[in-house]
Design a protein around this motif. Structure first.
Motif, PDB file in Angstrom:
ATOM      1  N   ALA A  84       0.727  -1.281  -0.031  1.00 42.34           N
ATOM      2  CA  ALA A  84      -0.064  -0.197   0.037  1.00 42.34           C
ATOM      3  C   ALA A  84       0.929   1.163  -0.084  1.00 42.34           C
ATOM      4  O   ALA A  84       0.399   2.513  -0.274  1.00 42.34           O
ATOM      5  N   LEU A  85       2.041   1.159   0.491  1.00 43.59           N
ATOM      6  CA  LEU A  85       3.160   2.291   0.281  1.00 43.59           C
ATOM      7  C   LEU A  85       3.501   2.733  -1.121  1.00 43.59           C
ATOM      8  O   LEU A  85       3.817   1.781  -1.776  1.00 43.59           O
ATOM      9  N   SER A  86       3.914   3.815  -1.108  1.00 40.89           N
ATOM     10  CA  SER A  86       4.719   4.116  -2.472  1.00 40.89           C
ATOM     11  C   SER A  86       5.985   3.484  -2.709  1.00 40.89           C
ATOM     12  O   SER A  86       6.725   2.858  -1.402  1.00 40.89           O
ATOM     13  N   PRO A  87       6.616   3.257  -3.584  1.00 46.27           N
ATOM     14  CA  PRO A  87       7.888   2.560  -3.894  1.00 46.27           C
ATOM     15  C   PRO A  87       8.980   3.168  -3.132  1.00 46.27           C
ATOM     16  O   PRO A  87       9.664   2.410  -2.368  1.00 46.27           O
ATOM     17  N   THR A  88       9.268   4.471  -2.783  1.00 42.61           N
ATOM     18  CA  THR A  88      10.007   5.231  -2.029  1.00 42.61           C
ATOM     19  C   THR A  88       9.882   4.839  -0.484  1.00 42.61           C
ATOM     20  O   THR A  88      10.666   4.629   0.252  1.00 42.61           O
ATOM     21  N   ASP A  89       8.529   5.009  -0.074  1.00 44.30           N
ATOM     22  CA  ASP A  89       8.182   4.574   1.278  1.00 44.30           C
ATOM     23  C   ASP A  89       8.481   3.082   1.721  1.00 44.30           C
ATOM     24  O   ASP A  89       8.886   2.808   2.701  1.00 44.30           O
ATOM     25  N   ARG A  90       8.374   2.304   0.559  1.00 44.29           N
ATOM     26  CA  ARG A  90       8.588   0.792   0.859  1.00 44.29           C
ATOM     27  C   ARG A  90      10.127   0.660   1.111  1.00 44.29           C
ATOM     28  O   ARG A  90      10.369  -0.297   2.103  1.00 44.29           O
ATOM     29  N   GLU A  91      10.967   1.186   0.394  1.00 44.75           N
ATOM     30  CA  GLU A  91      12.344   1.295   0.430  1.00 44.75           C
ATOM     31  C   GLU A  91      12.637   1.727   2.158  1.00 44.75           C
ATOM     32  O   GLU A  91      13.528   1.045   2.881  1.00 44.75           O
ATOM     33  N   THR A  92      12.108   3.001   2.399  1.00 47.71           N
ATOM     34  CA  THR A  92      12.551   3.638   3.699  1.00 47.71           C
ATOM     35  C   THR A  92      11.800   2.546   4.791  1.00 47.71           C
ATOM     36  O   THR A  92      12.500   2.365   5.752  1.00 47.71           O
ATOM     37  N   CYS A  93      10.672   1.887   4.611  1.00 47.58           N
ATOM     38  CA  CYS A  93      10.014   0.847   5.597  1.00 47.58           C
ATOM     39  C   CYS A  93      11.079  -0.266   5.736  1.00 47.58           C
ATOM     40  O   CYS A  93      11.277  -0.647   6.926  1.00 47.58           O
ATOM     41  N   ALA A  94      11.348  -0.513   4.560  1.00 47.25           N
ATOM     42  CA  ALA A  94      12.337  -2.042   4.908  1.00 47.25           C
ATOM     43  C   ALA A  94      13.488  -1.536   5.694  1.00 47.25           C
ATOM     44  O   ALA A  94      13.754  -2.384   6.446  1.00 47.25           O
ATOM     45  N   GLN A  95      14.048  -0.434   5.209  1.00 49.60           N
ATOM     46  CA  GLN A  95      15.479  -0.085   6.182  1.00 49.60           C
ATOM     47  C   GLN A  95      15.069   0.228   7.207  1.00 49.60           C
ATOM     48  O   GLN A  95      15.687  -0.343   8.426  1.00 49.60           O
ATOM     49  N   ASP A  96      13.964   1.051   7.860  1.00 50.80           N
ATOM     50  CA  ASP A  96      13.491   1.324   9.031  1.00 50.80           C
ATOM     51  C   ASP A  96      13.311  -0.112  10.102  1.00 50.80           C
ATOM     52  O   ASP A  96      13.847   0.080  11.154  1.00 50.80           O
ATOM     53  N   LEU A  97      12.650  -0.983   9.438  1.00 55.93           N
ATOM     54  CA  LEU A  97      12.285  -1.999  10.139  1.00 55.93           C
ATOM     55  C   LEU A  97      13.627  -2.958  10.428  1.00 55.93           C
ATOM     56  O   LEU A  97      13.651  -3.320  11.737  1.00 55.93           O
ATOM     57  N   ILE A  98      14.394  -3.023   9.528  1.00 56.11           N
ATOM     58  CA  ILE A  98      15.560  -3.892   9.752  1.00 56.11           C
ATOM     59  C   ILE A  98      16.531  -3.174  10.905  1.00 56.11           C
ATOM     60  O   ILE A  98      17.019  -3.969  11.898  1.00 56.11           O
ATOM     61  N   ASP A  99      16.809  -1.791  10.753  1.00 53.38           N
ATOM     62  CA  ASP A  99      17.118  -1.112  11.792  1.00 53.38           C
ATOM     63  C   ASP A  99      16.634  -1.248  13.212  1.00 53.38           C
ATOM     64  O   ASP A  99      17.330  -1.331  14.062  1.00 53.38           O
ATOM     65  N   VAL A 127      -3.106   4.779   4.171  1.00 53.83           N
ATOM     66  CA  VAL A 127      -2.725   5.086   2.847  1.00 53.83           C
ATOM     67  C   VAL A 127      -3.917   4.293   2.193  1.00 53.83           C
ATOM     68  O   VAL A 127      -4.677   4.596   0.982  1.00 53.83           O
ATOM     69  N   ALA A 128      -3.819   2.763   2.428  1.00 50.88           N
ATOM     70  CA  ALA A 128      -4.822   2.077   1.642  1.00 50.88           C
ATOM     71  C   ALA A 128      -6.314   2.702   1.858  1.00 50.88           C
ATOM     72  O   ALA A 128      -7.178   2.474   0.905  1.00 50.88           O
ATOM     73  N   ALA A 129      -6.571   3.279   2.964  1.00 45.47           N
ATOM     74  CA  ALA A 129      -7.891   3.704   3.044  1.00 45.47           C
ATOM     75  C   ALA A 129      -8.277   5.018   2.344  1.00 45.47           C
ATOM     76  O   ALA A 129      -9.345   5.432   2.317  1.00 45.47           O
ATOM     77  N   GLY A 130      -7.229   5.735   1.817  1.00 50.76           N
ATOM     78  CA  GLY A 130      -7.261   6.828   0.964  1.00 50.76           C
ATOM     79  C   GLY A 130      -6.735   8.094   1.583  1.00 50.76           C
ATOM     80  O   GLY A 130      -6.844   8.949   1.038  1.00 50.76           O
ATOM     81  N   LEU A 131      -6.406   7.839   2.877  1.00 50.77           N
ATOM     82  CA  LEU A 131      -5.973   9.090   3.537  1.00 50.77           C
ATOM     83  C   LEU A 131      -4.430   9.393   2.957  1.00 50.77           C
ATOM     84  O   LEU A 131      -3.782   8.904   2.588  1.00 50.77           O
ATOM     85  N   GLY A 132      -4.603  10.931   2.912  1.00 50.65           N
ATOM     86  CA  GLY A 132      -3.270  11.454   2.283  1.00 50.65           C
ATOM     87  C   GLY A 132      -3.235  11.575   0.882  1.00 50.65           C
ATOM     88  O   GLY A 132      -2.349  12.313   0.069  1.00 50.65           O
ATOM     89  N   ARG A 133      -4.378  11.295   0.393  1.00 54.24           N
ATOM     90  CA  ARG A 133      -4.416  11.715  -1.019  1.00 54.24           C
ATOM     91  C   ARG A 133      -4.866  13.108  -1.451  1.00 54.24           C
ATOM     92  O   ARG A 133      -4.795  13.610  -2.804  1.00 54.24           O
TER      93      ARG A 133
END
Length: 151
Positions: A84-99, A127-133
């Motif tokens: 549900a996240l943008s590609p940029t947010d997915r990258e940030t999320c992945a690194q944040d979770l690992i860290d 985001v999936a619920a449409g908030l932030g659009r």
């Protein structure tokens, strides 16, 4: 993982358990027994946090061991809500979770990883619920709800 981060902060005899049981709300307490192995008393919140951290660690180990796709693709398979996240947010999320998981495991502080995981999952849900659009218009209550720049 051994060392002082793993050991409960206090040690008490089982005969003193009722007197010191409130300590377990703040940190795990080792309860020694004459006739058996020591036990550890901790809050339900602490036990659940540790269980969630171990679950996250198991998922991250699976992600690391997979050999198909990028890290973000593998993380998205392990945590489908990331899609549900943008590609940029997915990258940030992945690194944040690992860290956060590394920090939690190395300091024995499950809340670091658990709160990071919860924050990202809630963001993906929003985001999936449409908030932030839509653009948000910031209003100043003191000036009669006049539009202002973002605080």
């Amino acid at each position: 993982m051994t060392g002082t981060a793993d050991a409960p902060t206090r040690t008490r005899r089982s005969s003193d358990l009722s007197r010191y049981s409130a300590e377990a709300e703040d940190h795990p307490v080792a309860v020694t027994r004459r006739d058996g192995e020591a036990l550890v008393l901790m809050s339900q919140r602490e036990a659940e946090g540790r269980a969630r951290l171990l679950d996250l660690a198991a998922r991250l180990i699976t992600v690391v061991l997979e050999d198909t796709g990028t890290l973000v693709e593998r993380m998205s398979r392990a945590f489908p809500w990331m899609l549900a996240l943008s590609p940029t947010d997915r990258e940030t999320c992945a690194q944040d979770l690992i860290d956060a998981a590394r920090a939690s495991l190395s300091t024995n502080q499950p809340h670091l990883a658990v709160s990071e995981l919860t924050s990202w999952k809630e963001t993906a849900t929003a985001v999936a619920a449409g908030l932030g659009r839509t653009d948000v218009e910031w209003l100043d209550e003191d000036s009669g709800l006049e539009p202002v720049e973002r605080p």
